[in-house]
Design a protein around this motif. Structure first.
Motif, PDB file in Angstrom:
ATOM      1  N   GLN A  16       0.841  -1.213   0.100  1.00 49.26           N
ATOM      2  CA  GLN A  16       0.031   0.214  -0.011  1.00 49.26           C
ATOM      3  C   GLN A  16       0.846   1.357   0.338  1.00 49.26           C
ATOM      4  O   GLN A  16       1.858   1.359   0.923  1.00 49.26           O
ATOM      5  CB  GLN A  16      -1.018   0.176   1.417  1.00 49.26           C
ATOM      6  CG  GLN A  16      -1.817  -1.159   1.390  1.00 49.26           C
ATOM      7  CD  GLN A  16      -3.036  -0.956   0.521  1.00 49.26           C
ATOM      8  OE1 GLN A  16      -3.224   0.153   0.065  1.00 49.26           O
ATOM      9  NE2 GLN A  16      -3.770  -1.854   0.213  1.00 49.26           N
ATOM     10  N   SER A  18       1.393   5.549  -0.494  1.00 50.60           N
ATOM     11  CA  SER A  18       0.522   6.778  -0.130  1.00 50.60           C
ATOM     12  C   SER A  18       1.843   7.920  -0.314  1.00 50.60           C
ATOM     13  O   SER A  18       2.903   7.696  -0.047  1.00 50.60           O
ATOM     14  CB  SER A  18       0.050   7.108   1.108  1.00 50.60           C
ATOM     15  OG  SER A  18       0.811   6.978   2.107  1.00 50.60           O
ATOM     16  N   ASP A  20       4.212  10.690  -2.300  1.00 47.67           N
ATOM     17  CA  ASP A  20       4.964  11.211  -3.585  1.00 47.67           C
ATOM     18  C   ASP A  20       5.945  10.109  -3.600  1.00 47.67           C
ATOM     19  O   ASP A  20       6.887  10.028  -2.663  1.00 47.67           O
ATOM     20  CB  ASP A  20       5.481  12.424  -3.537  1.00 47.67           C
ATOM     21  CG  ASP A  20       4.426  13.739  -3.737  1.00 47.67           C
ATOM     22  OD1 ASP A  20       3.422  12.973  -3.911  1.00 47.67           O
ATOM     23  OD2 ASP A  20       4.712  14.819  -3.437  1.00 47.67           O
ATOM     24  N   HIS A  49      -3.739   3.563  -4.784  1.00 49.29           N
ATOM     25  CA  HIS A  49      -4.786   4.284  -4.642  1.00 49.29           C
ATOM     26  C   HIS A  49      -4.668   5.865  -3.887  1.00 49.29           C
ATOM     27  O   HIS A  49      -5.198   6.949  -4.252  1.00 49.29           O
ATOM     28  CB  HIS A  49      -5.959   3.977  -3.667  1.00 49.29           C
ATOM     29  CG  HIS A  49      -6.381   2.607  -4.276  1.00 49.29           C
ATOM     30  ND1 HIS A  49      -5.673   1.382  -4.032  1.00 49.29           N
ATOM     31  CD2 HIS A  49      -7.296   2.114  -5.250  1.00 49.29           C
ATOM     32  CE1 HIS A  49      -6.219   0.411  -4.568  1.00 49.29           C
ATOM     33  NE2 HIS A  49      -7.270   0.943  -5.395  1.00 49.29           N
ATOM     34  N   ASN A  50      -3.499   5.799  -2.960  1.00 47.19           N
ATOM     35  CA  ASN A  50      -3.190   7.162  -2.363  1.00 47.19           C
ATOM     36  C   ASN A  50      -1.739   7.783  -2.713  1.00 47.19           C
ATOM     37  O   ASN A  50      -1.398   8.520  -2.047  1.00 47.19           O
ATOM     38  CB  ASN A  50      -2.932   6.771  -0.664  1.00 47.19           C
ATOM     39  CG  ASN A  50      -4.524   6.231  -0.295  1.00 47.19           C
ATOM     40  OD1 ASN A  50      -5.623   7.019  -0.602  1.00 47.19           O
ATOM     41  ND2 ASN A  50      -4.599   5.462   0.604  1.00 47.19           N
ATOM     42  N   LEU A  51      -1.179   6.985  -3.777  1.00 46.41           N
ATOM     43  CA  LEU A  51       0.042   7.811  -4.268  1.00 46.41           C
ATOM     44  C   LEU A  51      -0.513   8.907  -5.267  1.00 46.41           C
ATOM     45  O   LEU A  51      -1.182   8.791  -6.075  1.00 46.41           O
ATOM     46  CB  LEU A  51       0.657   6.624  -5.323  1.00 46.41           C
ATOM     47  CG  LEU A  51       2.005   7.025  -5.330  1.00 46.41           C
ATOM     48  CD1 LEU A  51       3.049   7.063  -4.373  1.00 46.41           C
ATOM     49  CD2 LEU A  51       2.700   6.002  -6.597  1.00 46.41           C
ATOM     50  N   SER A  52      -0.019  10.216  -4.841  1.00 49.63           N
ATOM     51  CA  SER A  52      -0.231  11.227  -5.727  1.00 49.63           C
ATOM     52  C   SER A  52       0.643  11.576  -6.673  1.00 49.63           C
ATOM     53  O   SER A  52       0.124  12.188  -7.598  1.00 49.63           O
ATOM     54  CB  SER A  52      -0.446  12.531  -4.732  1.00 49.63           C
ATOM     55  OG  SER A  52       0.909  12.395  -3.958  1.00 49.63           O
ATOM     56  N   ASN A  81      -3.672   7.084  -9.854  1.00 50.32           N
ATOM     57  CA  ASN A  81      -4.437   8.122 -10.563  1.00 50.32           C
ATOM     58  C   ASN A  81      -4.252   8.491 -11.904  1.00 50.32           C
ATOM     59  O   ASN A  81      -2.946   7.655 -12.406  1.00 50.32           O
ATOM     60  CB  ASN A  81      -4.601   9.223  -9.512  1.00 50.32           C
ATOM     61  CG  ASN A  81      -3.056   9.969  -9.639  1.00 50.32           C
ATOM     62  OD1 ASN A  81      -2.298  10.011 -10.719  1.00 50.32           O
ATOM     63  ND2 ASN A  81      -2.643  10.469  -8.539  1.00 50.32           N
TER      64      ASN A  81
END
Length: 105
Positions: A16, A18, A20, A49-52, A81
């Motif tokens: 999982q 998240s 950068d 899902h939470n990787l920007s 994303n």
């Protein structure tokens, strides 16, 4: 701030992710990939899902994951994303890994 957590279930390693994934966080990504490889998984799921953001250094981490896991391990990118997925596609990595919206065993 990048964060990655590893879980193992029935031959599948899920990381999982998240924050950068860039040059400053790539070493910690490599470290968790080493841990994942030590479990000799059948599948590696990179839950983004939470990787920007992912930079070229992060994409190099994906190349490392593909090489480290070996040809018999499916490497899956899940929930990236649009910007992250596009960065991965621009490098041609979608030919070496599976990109999908959600994960299923």
């Amino acid at each position: 701030m990048f964060q990655a957590d590893l879980t193992i279930t029935d031959g599948t390693v899920v990381i999982q992710m998240s924050g950068d994934l860039d040059a400053s966080s790539a070493p910690s990504f490599h470290e968790i990939l080493q841990q994942a490889a030590a479990h000799a998984p059948k599948q590696l799921c990179l839950a983004m899902h939470n990787l920007s953001y992912i930079s070229s250094a992060g994409v190099r981490g994906l190349v490392f994951a593909r090489q480290k896991m070996g040809d018999d391990v499916e490497v899956i990118v899940e929930g990236a994303n649009d910007n992250v997925a596009e960065t991965i596609r621009m490098t041609g990595m979608e030919h070496a890994i599976t990109i999908r919206a959600s994960f299923s065993n």
